[in-house]
Design an enzyme around this catalytic site. Structure first.
Site, PDB file in Angstrom:
ATOM      1  N   ARG A 190      46.853 -35.076 -19.522  1.00 16.81           N
ATOM      2  CA  ARG A 190      46.411 -36.482 -19.518  1.00 16.81           C
ATOM      3  C   ARG A 190      47.608 -37.390 -19.292  1.00 16.81           C
ATOM      4  O   ARG A 190      47.560 -38.369 -18.554  1.00 16.81           O
ATOM      5  CB  ARG A 190      45.742 -36.855 -20.860  1.00 16.81           C
ATOM      6  N   CYS A 243      37.374 -32.001 -22.844  1.00 18.39           N
ATOM      7  CA  CYS A 243      38.213 -33.208 -22.842  1.00 18.39           C
ATOM      8  C   CYS A 243      38.800 -33.501 -24.215  1.00 18.39           C
ATOM      9  O   CYS A 243      39.813 -34.191 -24.320  1.00 18.39           O
ATOM     10  CB  CYS A 243      37.394 -34.392 -22.341  1.00 18.39           C
ATOM     11  N   HIS A 280      34.963 -41.453 -16.725  1.00 24.85           N
ATOM     12  CA  HIS A 280      36.249 -41.220 -17.397  1.00 24.85           C
ATOM     13  C   HIS A 280      37.212 -40.636 -16.343  1.00 24.85           C
ATOM     14  O   HIS A 280      37.564 -39.459 -16.381  1.00 24.85           O
ATOM     15  CB  HIS A 280      36.034 -40.257 -18.571  1.00 24.85           C
ATOM     16  N   GLN A 316      40.505 -38.699 -17.080  1.00 25.95           N
ATOM     17  CA  GLN A 316      40.217 -37.382 -17.651  1.00 25.95           C
ATOM     18  C   GLN A 316      39.998 -36.358 -16.527  1.00 25.95           C
ATOM     19  O   GLN A 316      40.546 -35.248 -16.566  1.00 25.95           O
ATOM     20  CB  GLN A 316      38.966 -37.463 -18.543  1.00 25.95           C
ATOM     21  N   ARG A 347      39.725 -49.374 -22.121  1.00 21.60           N
ATOM     22  CA  ARG A 347      38.694 -48.412 -22.537  1.00 21.60           C
ATOM     23  C   ARG A 347      37.607 -49.174 -23.265  1.00 21.60           C
ATOM     24  O   ARG A 347      37.898 -49.968 -24.166  1.00 21.60           O
ATOM     25  CB  ARG A 347      39.256 -47.351 -23.488  1.00 21.60           C
ATOM     26  N   ASP A 394      31.652 -30.932 -23.552  1.00 23.47           N
ATOM     27  CA  ASP A 394      32.022 -32.219 -24.147  1.00 23.47           C
ATOM     28  C   ASP A 394      31.082 -32.433 -25.336  1.00 23.47           C
ATOM     29  O   ASP A 394      30.063 -31.735 -25.474  1.00 23.47           O
ATOM     30  CB  ASP A 394      31.878 -33.341 -23.087  1.00 23.47           C
TER      31      ASP A 394
HETATM   32  N1   CP Z   1      39.764 -37.051 -24.019  1.00 21.33           N
HETATM   33  C1   CP Z   1      39.938 -38.296 -24.474  1.00 21.33           C
HETATM   34  O1   CP Z   1      39.751 -39.293 -23.777  1.00 21.33           O
HETATM   35  O2   CP Z   1      40.349 -38.352 -25.769  1.00 21.33           O
HETATM   36  P1   CP Z   1      40.500 -39.677 -26.640  1.00 21.33           P
HETATM   37  O3   CP Z   1      39.118 -40.208 -26.896  1.00 21.33           O
HETATM   38  O4   CP Z   1      41.201 -39.227 -27.889  1.00 21.33           O
HETATM   39  O5   CP Z   1      41.309 -40.675 -25.867  1.00 21.33           O
HETATM   40  N1  NVA Z   2      31.856 -38.261 -23.616  1.00 23.91           N
HETATM   41  C1  NVA Z   2      32.869 -38.528 -24.613  1.00 23.91           C
HETATM   42  C2  NVA Z   2      34.229 -38.341 -24.051  1.00 23.91           C
HETATM   43  C3  NVA Z   2      35.351 -38.558 -25.017  1.00 23.91           C
HETATM   44  C4  NVA Z   2      36.695 -38.361 -24.414  1.00 23.91           C
HETATM   45  C5  NVA Z   2      32.713 -39.934 -25.149  1.00 23.91           C
HETATM   46  O1  NVA Z   2      32.486 -40.856 -24.360  1.00 23.91           O
HETATM   47  O2  NVA Z   2      32.815 -40.106 -26.364  1.00 23.91           O
END
Ligand code: CP
Ligand code: NVA
Length: 330
Positions: free
Chosen positions: A315, A270, A133, A136, A106, A229
């Protein structure tokens, strides 16, 4: 279908049939977990999960899914490795691939996860980049299928920052699955032309539509699912909060919007979410801008329409399916 040894970098890399299969395997794993059935298929394997950005769900989903499959899991936090500072991505990839059977990443640039995949000869899984993502989107579609049944011809409306990573993956997933996608947000935060151009022909082939709009009424009577989001994503400049709130305030998901959608429409997010002031950022925004709820009202978030915690649980099941399919070598 052959998943063995493949990377999971973006939704567009997989066919409609392969994505359906991933969701079916995830549902099977969910049943097994609920039934307390052992599925430690890989006691001889180890994986590493590398995070340049923070996480709750993605980290825990990869860890628990890994343990459930019988694997050893190493977590590298945003400061816990040499990657990118003292060692190139290409060198790190080749080192990690000597120790581990799979690598989750990530971070910021999509290029980083692509480079890891290029140099590591084990599967690399994308746990979020600035561009997309994909794990997700899998969990979101699993949840929609559980709640709405067959999704073909149904409509998903993403409301808010339609330029972001989650929206990009949902547009791709919708196109692949024949789901109509409405990206509803301000013109300044519309999806990039590149993303639209990649998804449009796939949607057409699968008989669905992609609508890009700044009109919140575009989803009236149409949306079977409404998705929100955060308005400012991980890694974006915190100085932008004021500007983003100005742009996105009209796109807050509230009960009036839910009621204008299709009867029985569900709400997805999410997570994490700013639906109250019970976070330090939520409190700070309230003090600076007088806003106690942002992308979704607390009323919608806490309502029966909201499936956000099923989505969070999924997830883990979907990530388990991705790892299982790409690691299976028996
Ligand atoms: N939805 C999601 O990716 O959550 P986190 O940022 O907590 O991993
Ligand atoms: N768009 C958000 C998603 C988090 C799961 C981010 O990138 O922070």
């Amino acid at each position: 279908m052959n998943f063995k040894g493949r990377d999971f970098l973006r939704i567009l890399d997989f066919s409609e049939g392969e994505l359906h299969h991933m969701l079916d395997v995830a549902k099977k794993f969910k049943e097994m977990k609920r039934a307390g059935q052992n599925h430690k298929y890989f006691p001889e394997k180890n994986i590493v999960i590398v995070f340049e950005k923070t996480s709750t769900r993605t980290r825990c989903a990869f860890e628990v899914a890994g343990y459930d499959l019988g694997m050893g899991v190493t977590y590298l936090d945003p400061t816990g490795s040499q990657m990118g500072h003292k060692e190139s991505i290409a060198d790190t990839a080749r080192v990690l691939a000597r120790f581990y059977d799979g690598i989750e990443f990530r971070g910021f640039k999509q290029e980083t996860v692509d480079t890891l995949a290029k140099y590591a000869d084990v599967p690399v899984w994308n746990g979020l980049t600035d561009a997309c993502h994909p794990t997700q989107a899998l969990a979101d579609f699993m949840t929609m299928e559980e709640k709405l049944g067959d999704l073909k011809g149904k409509t998903l409306a993403f409301v808010g920052d339609t330029h972001n990573n989650v929206s990009n993956s949902l547009m791709a997933m919708s196109a692949k699955m024949g789901v109509n996608y409405i990206a509803c947000g301000p013109v300044d935060r519309r999806p990039s032309d590149e993303v639209i151009a990649a998804c449009q022909p796939i949607a057409e082939k699968n008989g669905s539509t992609i609508t890009i709009t700044d009109d919140v009424h575009a989803l009236d009577g149409k949306a079977d699912a409404i998705y929100a989001d955060v308005w400012l994503s991980l890694g974006e400049d915190k100085e932008k909060w004021g500007e983003r709130i100005e742009q996105l305030r009209p796109y807050q998901v509230n009960m009036e919007m839910m009621n204008r959608a299709r009867p029985g429409a569900i709400f997805l997010h999410c997570l994490p979410s700013f639906h109250d002031t019970n976070t330090s950022i939520g409190q700070d925004i309230f003090e600076r801008f007088g806003l106690s709820e942002m992308e979704v009202t607390n009323e919608v978030f806490e309502s029966e329409r909201s499936v956000v915690f099923d989505e969070a649980e999924n997830r883990m099941h979907t990530i388990k399916a991705v790892m299982y399919l790409t690691l299976w070598d028996k």
